[in-house]
Design an enzyme around this catalytic site. Structure first.
Site, PDB file in Angstrom:
ATOM      1  N   GLU A 172      14.397  -5.226  -9.370  1.00 12.80           N
ATOM      2  CA  GLU A 172      13.401  -4.767 -10.333  1.00 12.80           C
ATOM      3  C   GLU A 172      14.047  -3.299 -11.007  1.00 12.80           C
ATOM      4  OE1 GLU A 172       9.904  -3.896  -7.691  1.00 12.80           O
ATOM      5  OE2 GLU A 172       8.927  -5.810  -8.506  1.00 12.80           O
ATOM      6  N   GLY A 205       6.472  -6.271  -0.207  1.00  9.90           N
ATOM      7  CA  GLY A 205       5.909  -6.217   0.902  1.00  9.90           C
ATOM      8  C   GLY A 205       6.884  -6.343   2.047  1.00  9.90           C
ATOM      9  N   SER A 206       6.324  -7.026   3.355  1.00  8.11           N
ATOM     10  CA  SER A 206       7.120  -7.301   4.453  1.00  8.11           C
ATOM     11  C   SER A 206       7.978  -8.284   4.350  1.00  8.11           C
ATOM     12  CB  SER A 206       6.145  -7.219   5.563  1.00  8.11           C
ATOM     13  OG  SER A 206       5.152  -8.426   5.533  1.00  8.11           O
ATOM     14  N   GLU A 259      11.642  -2.113  11.190  1.00  8.63           N
ATOM     15  CA  GLU A 259      11.043  -0.794  10.593  1.00  8.63           C
ATOM     16  C   GLU A 259       9.858  -0.421  11.363  1.00  8.63           C
ATOM     17  OE1 GLU A 259       9.771  -3.380   7.138  1.00  8.63           O
ATOM     18  OE2 GLU A 259      10.540  -1.330   5.858  1.00  8.63           O
ATOM     19  N   ALA A 262      -2.666  -4.287  -2.312  1.00  6.87           N
ATOM     20  CA  ALA A 262      -3.054  -4.428  -1.000  1.00  6.87           C
ATOM     21  C   ALA A 262      -4.487  -3.868  -1.004  1.00  6.87           C
ATOM     22  CB  ALA A 262      -2.210  -3.443  -0.220  1.00  6.87           C
ATOM     23  N   SER A 263      -5.133  -4.705   0.104  1.00  9.21           N
ATOM     24  CA  SER A 263      -6.367  -4.326   0.530  1.00  9.21           C
ATOM     25  C   SER A 263      -6.868  -2.694   0.730  1.00  9.21           C
ATOM     26  CB  SER A 263      -6.863  -5.318   1.317  1.00  9.21           C
ATOM     27  OG  SER A 263      -6.735  -6.621   0.995  1.00  9.21           O
ATOM     28  N   TRP A 280       0.871  -1.187  -0.036  1.00 13.32           N
ATOM     29  CA  TRP A 280      -0.165   0.126  -0.102  1.00 13.32           C
ATOM     30  C   TRP A 280       0.858   1.426   0.077  1.00 13.32           C
ATOM     31  CZ3 TRP A 280       1.729   2.591   4.277  1.00 13.32           C
ATOM     32  CH2 TRP A 280       2.179   1.761   5.358  1.00 13.32           C
ATOM     33  N   ASN A 281       2.150   1.219   0.335  1.00 15.25           N
ATOM     34  CA  ASN A 281       2.930   2.384   0.522  1.00 15.25           C
ATOM     35  C   ASN A 281       3.149   3.297  -0.754  1.00 15.25           C
ATOM     36  OD1 ASN A 281       4.786   0.481   0.085  1.00 15.25           O
ATOM     37  ND2 ASN A 281       6.427   1.442   1.058  1.00 15.25           N
ATOM     38  N   GLU A 316      10.758  -8.139  -2.937  1.00 15.08           N
ATOM     39  CA  GLU A 316      11.210  -6.767  -2.572  1.00 15.08           C
ATOM     40  C   GLU A 316      10.800  -6.643  -1.306  1.00 15.08           C
ATOM     41  OE1 GLU A 316      13.169  -4.587  -4.016  1.00 15.08           O
ATOM     42  OE2 GLU A 316      13.488  -5.510  -6.008  1.00 15.08           O
ATOM     43  N   LEU A 317      11.571  -6.821  -0.156  1.00 15.95           N
ATOM     44  CA  LEU A 317      11.029  -6.811   1.257  1.00 15.95           C
ATOM     45  C   LEU A 317      11.285  -5.589   1.921  1.00 15.95           C
ATOM     46  CD1 LEU A 317      11.878 -10.808   1.798  1.00 15.95           C
ATOM     47  CD2 LEU A 317       9.827  -9.467   0.738  1.00 15.95           C
ATOM     48  N   CYS A 368      10.182   1.738   2.048  1.00 11.71           N
ATOM     49  CA  CYS A 368      11.065   0.546   2.199  1.00 11.71           C
ATOM     50  C   CYS A 368      12.560   1.042   2.419  1.00 11.71           C
ATOM     51  CB  CYS A 368      10.836  -0.396   1.122  1.00 11.71           C
ATOM     52  SG  CYS A 368      11.174   0.103  -0.532  1.00 11.71           S
TER      53      CYS A 368
HETATM   54  P1  NAP Z   1       2.600  -6.692   3.716  1.00 18.23           P
HETATM   55  O1  NAP Z   1       1.767  -6.602   4.928  1.00 18.23           O
HETATM   56  O2  NAP Z   1       3.654  -7.913   3.618  1.00 18.23           O
HETATM   57  O3  NAP Z   1       1.534  -6.743   2.565  1.00 18.23           O
HETATM   58  C1  NAP Z   1       1.959  -6.612   1.113  1.00 18.23           C
HETATM   59  C2  NAP Z   1       1.113  -7.445   0.111  1.00 18.23           C
HETATM   60  O4  NAP Z   1       1.063  -8.883   0.246  1.00 18.23           O
HETATM   61  C3  NAP Z   1      -0.323  -7.001   0.154  1.00 18.23           C
HETATM   62  O5  NAP Z   1      -0.997  -6.934  -1.178  1.00 18.23           O
HETATM   63  C4  NAP Z   1      -0.907  -7.808   1.212  1.00 18.23           C
HETATM   64  O6  NAP Z   1      -2.265  -7.982   0.805  1.00 18.23           O
HETATM   65  C5  NAP Z   1      -0.415  -9.189   0.545  1.00 18.23           C
HETATM   66  N1  NAP Z   1      -0.220 -10.275   1.518  1.00 18.23           N
HETATM   67  C6  NAP Z   1      -0.397 -10.185   2.874  1.00 18.23           C
HETATM   68  N2  NAP Z   1      -0.451 -11.518   3.475  1.00 18.23           N
HETATM   69  C7  NAP Z   1      -0.226 -12.401   2.427  1.00 18.23           C
HETATM   70  C8  NAP Z   1      -0.173 -13.655   2.385  1.00 18.23           C
HETATM   71  N3  NAP Z   1      -0.091 -14.655   3.358  1.00 18.23           N
HETATM   72  N4  NAP Z   1       0.122 -14.275   1.000  1.00 18.23           N
HETATM   73  C9  NAP Z   1       0.253 -13.535   0.021  1.00 18.23           C
HETATM   74  N5  NAP Z   1      -0.171 -11.923   0.096  1.00 18.23           N
HETATM   75  C10 NAP Z   1      -0.138 -11.576   1.142  1.00 18.23           C
HETATM   76  O7  NAP Z   1       3.216  -5.191   3.554  1.00 18.23           O
HETATM   77  P2  NAP Z   1       2.577  -3.734   3.566  1.00 18.23           P
HETATM   78  O8  NAP Z   1       2.294  -3.590   5.085  1.00 18.23           O
HETATM   79  O9  NAP Z   1       1.758  -3.684   2.845  1.00 18.23           O
HETATM   80  O10 NAP Z   1       3.828  -2.895   3.031  1.00 18.23           O
HETATM   81  C11 NAP Z   1       4.949  -2.538   3.821  1.00 18.23           C
HETATM   82  C12 NAP Z   1       5.958  -3.580   3.738  1.00 18.23           C
HETATM   83  O11 NAP Z   1       6.614  -3.697   2.455  1.00 18.23           O
HETATM   84  C13 NAP Z   1       7.208  -2.856   4.564  1.00 18.23           C
HETATM   85  O12 NAP Z   1       7.996  -3.864   5.055  1.00 18.23           O
HETATM   86  C14 NAP Z   1       8.203  -2.363   3.363  1.00 18.23           C
HETATM   87  O13 NAP Z   1       9.494  -2.205   3.801  1.00 18.23           O
HETATM   88  C15 NAP Z   1       7.917  -3.309   2.396  1.00 18.23           C
HETATM   89  N6  NAP Z   1       8.284  -2.605   0.927  1.00 18.23           N
HETATM   90  C16 NAP Z   1       9.430  -3.160   0.253  1.00 18.23           C
HETATM   91  C17 NAP Z   1       9.572  -2.312  -0.781  1.00 18.23           C
HETATM   92  C18 NAP Z   1      10.979  -2.916  -1.643  1.00 18.23           C
HETATM   93  O14 NAP Z   1      10.977  -2.494  -2.750  1.00 18.23           O
HETATM   94  N7  NAP Z   1      11.840  -3.734  -1.000  1.00 18.23           N
HETATM   95  C19 NAP Z   1       8.942  -1.327  -1.210  1.00 18.23           C
HETATM   96  C20 NAP Z   1       7.852  -0.977  -0.671  1.00 18.23           C
HETATM   97  C21 NAP Z   1       7.412  -1.619   0.547  1.00 18.23           C
HETATM   98  P3  NAP Z   1      -3.377  -7.545   2.002  1.00 18.23           P
HETATM   99  O15 NAP Z   1      -3.318  -6.030   1.676  1.00 18.23           O
HETATM  100  O16 NAP Z   1      -4.665  -7.812   1.446  1.00 18.23           O
HETATM  101  O17 NAP Z   1      -3.161  -8.000   3.504  1.00 18.23           O
END
Ligand code: NAP
Length: 475
Positions: free
Chosen positions: A455, A224-225, A378, A173-174, A147-148, A246-247, A280
């Site tokens: 990426e 994501g995370s 984080e 993201a939802s 979502w960010n 990309e975590l 991130c």
């Molecule tokens: P997140 O909770 O990991 O969610 C990311 C995505 O994964 C969302 O679409 C989420 O769906 C989905 N998801 C959640 N649980 C899942 C599962 N069990 N199986 C498959 N998909 C699942 O992360 P966030 O809170 O949205 O984003 C913040 C995190 O992303 C931070 O840790 C940040 O550092 C990281 N990030 C990394 C980068 C990079 O390029 N390295 C860039 C941006 C952000 P729902 O929304 O429906 O739960």
């Protein structure tokens, strides 16, 4: 209230079940989004598989032309999409506009890369042999985005995958599905063949399970995370499904005595507070060398106190709300933990704004012990952790003392030092006097627990191509 549809096999589909999309500035819903059940996701993968048999044979030039048409459509609707990003994510409108600018640039970059899926010819080692290496699109790609940066991080996956000749099913993201729904409209307007790009939204664990278990889905690309990334790694073991990940990150900023101080202050401000600290590659730990520490801290805190916090749609806002009230609670718990361990709070760190909103006054903490939660995890909020160091060796060791390795920032005017740090810092991206290292034409990604793969850049498209070797015997 508008209900946004899914985009399935070239059709917009509104479902009976929907989810509410909240504005983090008010906590109130402003739109609803259709939801896909697991069988719908399976059908989307089946349609993407059918579409792949044709799309893979479309020339790279034509695939690129489609991407250019999507880019033109996104640009034409940029005001409306920027507003949607701010409504669902909260970031200041100018930053949403910046996100769209980068999205368009990614689409254009990969439109050009689509023509360049080069293989190579390898000189033989035996008489009569010929060796060719060709690149082939993987097939159906599942993209999961956070979502960010809700639009640009999705497009960072979609554009190279389409350029490579893959078909894509996106799950955003939802919390932030609206800009993905508007992007689907742009894809539709560009005339992309049915099934080449589809949008599903809904329960993450169910959709993720379908992506993992469905053999027609050839790759999952996830941002994501680290926590969810590890779940995907575990799930992918059963089918050996390739993953790009990309975590999370925990980026250090190192400011040396020889730095251009105003530039270092400005750079640290951007690295920390851009996107309300929810990036991130955000600066998590700021280390300042003793000789310039006092001057840096004074100037930095002055700048932070001047930041204007408020609804991202308001004029002159620097810092919007966090994504939800729970994120504010989480940041406050990190601030309290740092203070309990002896850190000094120099400014901010309190809730602000109207009830329902998720606002936090930007905070600065000084002398934060390495064991503090925010120094290890984080905080994902506008909270800066400042510490003072003495030597370059100490700075490198403290910067690398983390399980993450996404970005690192260095402010110095010493070229020799810049090279030493570039080589010794454990991060996928190093900004030298640069707080925004991301660009369409250079690889983006992390080492250690910050992820697998890259990426953007030429690496960005390669992530969606198989490398095949064909060996010929020529009579
Ligand atoms: P997140 O909770 O990991 O969610 C990311 C995505 O994964 C969302 O679409 C989420 O769906 C989905 N998801 C959640 N649980 C899942 C599962 N069990 N199986 C498959 N998909 C699942 O992360 P966030 O809170 O949205 O984003 C913040 C995190 O992303 C931070 O840790 C940040 O550092 C990281 N990030 C990394 C980068 C990079 O390029 N390295 C860039 C941006 C952000 P729902 O929304 O429906 O739960």
């Amino acid at each position: 209230m508008k209900i946004h549809p899914l985009y399935l096999n070239g059709e917009f589909v509104t479902t009976a079940e929907t989810l509410a999309v909240l504005n983090p500035s008010t906590g109130q819903p402003f739109a609803r989004m259709s939801v896909a059940s697991r069988p719908v996701v399976a059908q989307a993968i089946a349609s993407a598989h059918t579409a792949f048999s044709t799309w893979r044979n479309v020339t790279g030039k034509s695939r690129g032309d489609f991407l250019l048409k999507i880019a033109a459509e996104v640009e034409r609707r940029k005001d409306e999409i920027a507003r949607a990003i701010t409504m669902e994510n909260g970031k200041p409108l100018a930053q949403s506009q910046g996100e769209i600018g980068m999205t368009v640039d990614h689409l254009r970059w990969f439109a050009e890369e689509a023509r360049r899926g080069y293989g190579r010819i390898i000189p033989p080692q035996a008489d009569g042999k010929r060796h060719l290496v060709i690149k082939s699109p993987l097939g159906v790609v599942a993209a999961i985005s956070p979502w960010n940066f809700p639009l640009v991080l999705a497009v960072r996956k979609i554009a190279p995958a389409l350029a490579a000749g893959c078909t894509v099913v996106l799950k955003p993201a939802s919390a932030t599905p609206v800009c993905a729904a508007l992007f689907a409209e742009c894809v539709h307007a560009a005339g992309l063949p049915r099934g080449v790009f589809q949008l599903v939204v809904g329960a993450a664990s169910e959709i993720g399970a379908e992506f993992l278990e469905n053999p027609r889905c050839r790759k999952i690309t996830f941002t994501g995370s680290t926590e969810v990334g590890k779940k995907l790694i575990a799930g992918a073991a059963a089918t050996v499904k390739p993953l790009s990940l990309e975590l999370g990150g925990h980026s250090p900023v190192l400011v040396f005595d020889d730095a251009d101080l105003p530039r270092a202050v400005e750079g640290a401000m951007i690295a920390k507070y851009r996107n309300t600290g929810q990036s991130c590659i955000a600066a998590n730990r700021i280390y300042v060398q003793r000789g310039c520490a006092q001057a840096f801290i004074t100037a930095f805190v002055e700048r932070v106190k001047a930041l204007k916090v408020g609804d991202g749609l308001g004029a002159g806002i620097d810092v919007g709300p966090l994504i939800n009230p729970a994120a504010v609670d989480f940041a406050l718990s990190h601030i309290a933990d740092a203070q309990a361990r002896g850190a000094k709070l120099l400014c901010g760190g309190t809730r602000s704004g109207a009830p329902g909103g998720a606002f936090l006054e930007p905070a600065v903490l000084l002398d934060v012990p390495g064991a503090a939660l925010g120094m290890c995890e984080e905080t994902f909020a506008p909270v800066a952790y400042l510490n003072v160091f003495d030597t370059e060796e100490e700075a490198i060791s403290r910067a690398n003392d983390t399980t993450y390795g996404l970005a690192a920032y260095v402010f110095t005017r010493d070229l020799n030092r810049a090279f030493r740090l570039m080589e010794s810092l454990e991060a996928g991206m190093i900004g030298i006097n640069d707080s925004v290292p991301t660009t369409s034409n250079a690889p983006f990604g992390g080492v250690k627990q910050s992820g697998w793969g890259r990426e953007l850049g030429i690496e960005g498209m390669d992530a969606f191509l198989d490398t095949k070797h064909a060996s010929f015997v020529v009579a």
